[in-house]
Write a protein that holds these residues in place. Structure first.
Motif, mmCIF file in Angstrom:
data_model
loop_
_atom_site.group_PDB
_atom_site.id
_atom_site.type_symbol
_atom_site.label_atom_id
_atom_site.label_comp_id
_atom_site.label_asym_id
_atom_site.label_seq_id
_atom_site.Cartn_x
_atom_site.Cartn_y
_atom_site.Cartn_z
ATOM 1 N N TYR A 111 0.756 -1.263 -0.014
ATOM 2 C CA TYR A 111 -0.335 -0.083 0.268
ATOM 3 C C TYR A 111 0.807 1.206 0.008
ATOM 4 O O TYR A 111 0.464 2.150 -0.529
ATOM 5 C CB TYR A 111 -0.898 -0.081 1.350
ATOM 6 C CG TYR A 111 -2.036 -1.016 1.155
ATOM 7 C CD1 TYR A 111 -2.945 -1.163 0.311
ATOM 8 C CD2 TYR A 111 -1.995 -1.922 2.315
ATOM 9 C CE1 TYR A 111 -3.733 -2.173 0.391
ATOM 10 C CE2 TYR A 111 -2.935 -2.970 2.076
ATOM 11 C CZ TYR A 111 -3.819 -3.021 1.671
ATOM 12 O OH TYR A 111 -4.849 -4.143 1.477
ATOM 13 N N LEU A 112 2.095 0.958 0.550
ATOM 14 C CA LEU A 112 2.870 2.343 0.771
ATOM 15 C C LEU A 112 3.782 2.508 -0.642
ATOM 16 O O LEU A 112 4.860 3.400 -0.723
ATOM 17 C CB LEU A 112 3.785 2.530 2.096
ATOM 18 C CG LEU A 112 2.733 2.382 3.047
ATOM 19 C CD1 LEU A 112 3.732 2.207 4.399
ATOM 20 C CD2 LEU A 112 1.696 3.472 3.175
ATOM 21 N N ALA A 113 3.815 1.516 -1.324
ATOM 22 C CA ALA A 113 4.782 1.515 -2.499
ATOM 23 C C ALA A 113 4.267 2.171 -3.821
ATOM 24 O O ALA A 113 3.054 2.099 -4.029
ATOM 25 C CB ALA A 113 5.019 0.119 -2.901
ATOM 26 N N GLY A 116 1.875 0.617 -6.258
ATOM 27 C CA GLY A 116 1.162 -0.777 -5.699
ATOM 28 C C GLY A 116 -0.240 -0.339 -5.532
ATOM 29 O O GLY A 116 -0.833 0.678 -5.715
ATOM 30 N N PRO A 117 -0.923 -1.265 -4.700
ATOM 31 C CA PRO A 117 -0.543 -2.624 -4.002
ATOM 32 C C PRO A 117 -0.739 -3.740 -5.193
ATOM 33 O O PRO A 117 -1.651 -3.359 -6.282
ATOM 34 C CB PRO A 117 -1.353 -2.656 -3.027
ATOM 35 C CG PRO A 117 -2.657 -2.237 -3.486
ATOM 36 C CD PRO A 117 -2.497 -0.956 -4.229
ATOM 37 N N HIS A 118 -0.349 -4.878 -4.865
ATOM 38 C CA HIS A 118 -0.939 -6.229 -5.689
ATOM 39 C C HIS A 118 -2.454 -6.444 -5.385
ATOM 40 O O HIS A 118 -2.857 -5.953 -4.328
ATOM 41 C CB HIS A 118 -0.325 -7.360 -5.129
ATOM 42 C CG HIS A 118 1.146 -7.427 -5.317
ATOM 43 N ND1 HIS A 118 1.848 -8.551 -4.400
ATOM 44 C CD2 HIS A 118 2.243 -7.163 -6.234
ATOM 45 C CE1 HIS A 118 3.253 -8.278 -5.009
ATOM 46 N NE2 HIS A 118 3.395 -7.473 -5.985
ATOM 47 N N ALA A 119 -3.149 -6.953 -6.258
ATOM 48 C CA ALA A 119 -4.594 -7.432 -6.193
ATOM 49 C C ALA A 119 -4.606 -8.296 -4.788
ATOM 50 O O ALA A 119 -5.497 -8.307 -3.964
ATOM 51 C CB ALA A 119 -5.223 -8.088 -7.125
ATOM 52 N N GLY A 120 -3.574 -9.108 -4.483
ATOM 53 C CA GLY A 120 -3.477 -9.935 -3.095
ATOM 54 C C GLY A 120 -3.058 -9.524 -2.107
ATOM 55 O O GLY A 120 -3.138 -10.095 -0.877
ATOM 56 N N ASP A 121 -2.568 -8.137 -2.112
ATOM 57 C CA ASP A 121 -2.318 -7.471 -0.909
ATOM 58 C C ASP A 121 -3.644 -6.989 -0.057
ATOM 59 O O ASP A 121 -4.529 -6.741 -0.522
ATOM 60 C CB ASP A 121 -1.668 -6.105 -1.061
ATOM 61 C CG ASP A 121 -0.326 -6.568 -1.832
ATOM 62 O OD1 ASP A 121 0.199 -7.460 -1.523
ATOM 63 O OD2 ASP A 121 0.259 -5.340 -2.204
ATOM 64 N N ASP A 164 5.284 -5.106 5.800
ATOM 65 C CA ASP A 164 5.865 -3.321 5.866
ATOM 66 C C ASP A 164 5.167 -2.713 4.851
ATOM 67 O O ASP A 164 5.170 -1.722 4.845
ATOM 68 C CB ASP A 164 7.285 -3.303 5.981
ATOM 69 C CG ASP A 164 7.852 -3.934 4.541
ATOM 70 O OD1 ASP A 164 7.042 -4.009 3.688
ATOM 71 O OD2 ASP A 164 9.112 -3.988 4.641
ATOM 72 N N TYR A 165 4.188 -3.352 3.852
ATOM 73 C CA TYR A 165 3.342 -2.469 2.789
ATOM 74 C C TYR A 165 4.415 -1.980 1.777
ATOM 75 O O TYR A 165 3.913 -0.902 0.961
ATOM 76 C CB TYR A 165 2.494 -1.573 3.633
ATOM 77 C CG TYR A 165 1.475 -1.899 4.438
ATOM 78 C CD1 TYR A 165 0.794 -2.972 3.939
ATOM 79 C CD2 TYR A 165 1.238 -1.430 5.573
ATOM 80 C CE1 TYR A 165 -0.099 -3.722 4.968
ATOM 81 C CE2 TYR A 165 0.070 -1.759 6.558
ATOM 82 C CZ TYR A 165 -0.537 -2.987 5.863
ATOM 83 O OH TYR A 165 -1.416 -3.490 6.681
ATOM 84 N N ARG A 166 5.718 -2.257 1.908
ATOM 85 C CA ARG A 166 6.312 -1.760 0.872
ATOM 86 C C ARG A 166 7.880 -2.644 0.186
ATOM 87 O O ARG A 166 8.179 -2.361 -0.908
ATOM 88 C CB ARG A 166 7.125 -0.132 1.404
ATOM 89 C CG ARG A 166 8.158 -0.335 2.260
ATOM 90 C CD ARG A 166 8.772 1.063 2.702
ATOM 91 N NE ARG A 166 7.340 1.690 3.249
ATOM 92 C CZ ARG A 166 7.240 2.966 3.594
ATOM 93 N NH1 ARG A 166 8.437 3.291 3.810
ATOM 94 N NH2 ARG A 166 6.201 3.403 4.096
ATOM 95 N N GLY A 171 6.793 -7.858 1.158
ATOM 96 C CA GLY A 171 6.465 -7.151 2.251
ATOM 97 C C GLY A 171 7.173 -7.613 3.549
ATOM 98 O O GLY A 171 6.965 -7.260 4.717
ATOM 99 N N ALA A 172 8.243 -8.410 3.230
ATOM 100 C CA ALA A 172 9.177 -8.894 4.462
ATOM 101 C C ALA A 172 8.205 -9.438 5.643
ATOM 102 O O ALA A 172 8.509 -9.175 6.798
ATOM 103 C CB ALA A 172 10.016 -7.762 4.912
ATOM 104 N N ALA A 173 7.199 -10.027 5.305
ATOM 105 C CA ALA A 173 6.335 -10.543 6.330
ATOM 106 C C ALA A 173 6.582 -12.116 7.012
ATOM 107 O O ALA A 173 5.815 -12.369 7.955
ATOM 108 C CB ALA A 173 4.699 -10.684 5.667
#
Length: 185
Positions: A111-113, A116-121, A164-166, A171-173
């Motif tokens: 969301y912060l990129a 973005g975002p991907h459809a799956g985010d 992290d939304y970016r 997203g390093a999740a």
């Protein structure tokens, strides 16, 4: 799916229907046919391959409502919640068979990129102190079918950490700790 989640999903859909403006009728007062509601379910398995919850997905004219009821997640933590492109959840392979995020438009992650975002985010979710996650998330970028933005047969994923939304591409999740294949109801 427990009764409380199905009831809550029905209440949300009723609220959406009430908030949607009425369409004009043609001069002959013919009524447009009612849109069919499409539903699907997903059964989640954890990193050990054990059943740890479910989701009910309801297609609407403007996206998909996803109601989850999971257990056995890290208590009191924030976790990432995504739609992945793959069609399998193989715990022995760390759910890597679910592929990457669902991204039919080739957008950046988050969301912060920019771009973005991907459809799956989807937004991060907070797990309760008892390890349960009972939430409803609406995703307007997808449809409950097999079209270009369709997610039928794809996977829902819970990661061990928050997105992290970016960070690219995902997203390093962290680890994939719960996965469910979206199928017919």
């Amino acid at each position: 799916m427990p009764y409380r989640s199905a009831t809550r999903a029905a209440a949300v859909l009723a609220a959406i229907a009430l908030a949607t403006p009425a369409m004009s009728l043609a001069a002959d007062d013919a009524k447009a046919p009612a849109a069919e509601t499409t539903t699907a379910t997903a059964t989640f398995v954890d990193a050990s391959g054990r059943d740890n919850g479910s989701a009910t997905l309801t297609g609407t004219p403007t996206g998909v409502l996803i109601a989850t009821d999971l257990r056995g997640l890290p208590p009191g933590t924030w976790v990432a919640f995504h739609i992945h492109e793959g069609d399998a959840c193989d715990a022995e392979q760390g759910h890597k068979t679910a592929g990457g995020h669902f991204n039919p438009d080739g957008r950046a992650h988050g969301y912060l990129a920019e771009g973005g975002p991907h459809a799956g985010d989807m937004p991060n979710q907070q797990v309760a102190q008892d390890g349960t996650l009972v939430v409803e998330v609406f995703n307007s970028a997808v449809r409950l079918d097999q079209g270009d933005t369709g997610i039928m047969g794809r996977t829902l994923m819970i990661h061990a950490g928050r997105d992290d939304y970016r960070s690219q591409p995902a997203g390093a999740a962290g680890d994939r700790i719960a996965c469910g294949v979206i199928g017919g109801a």
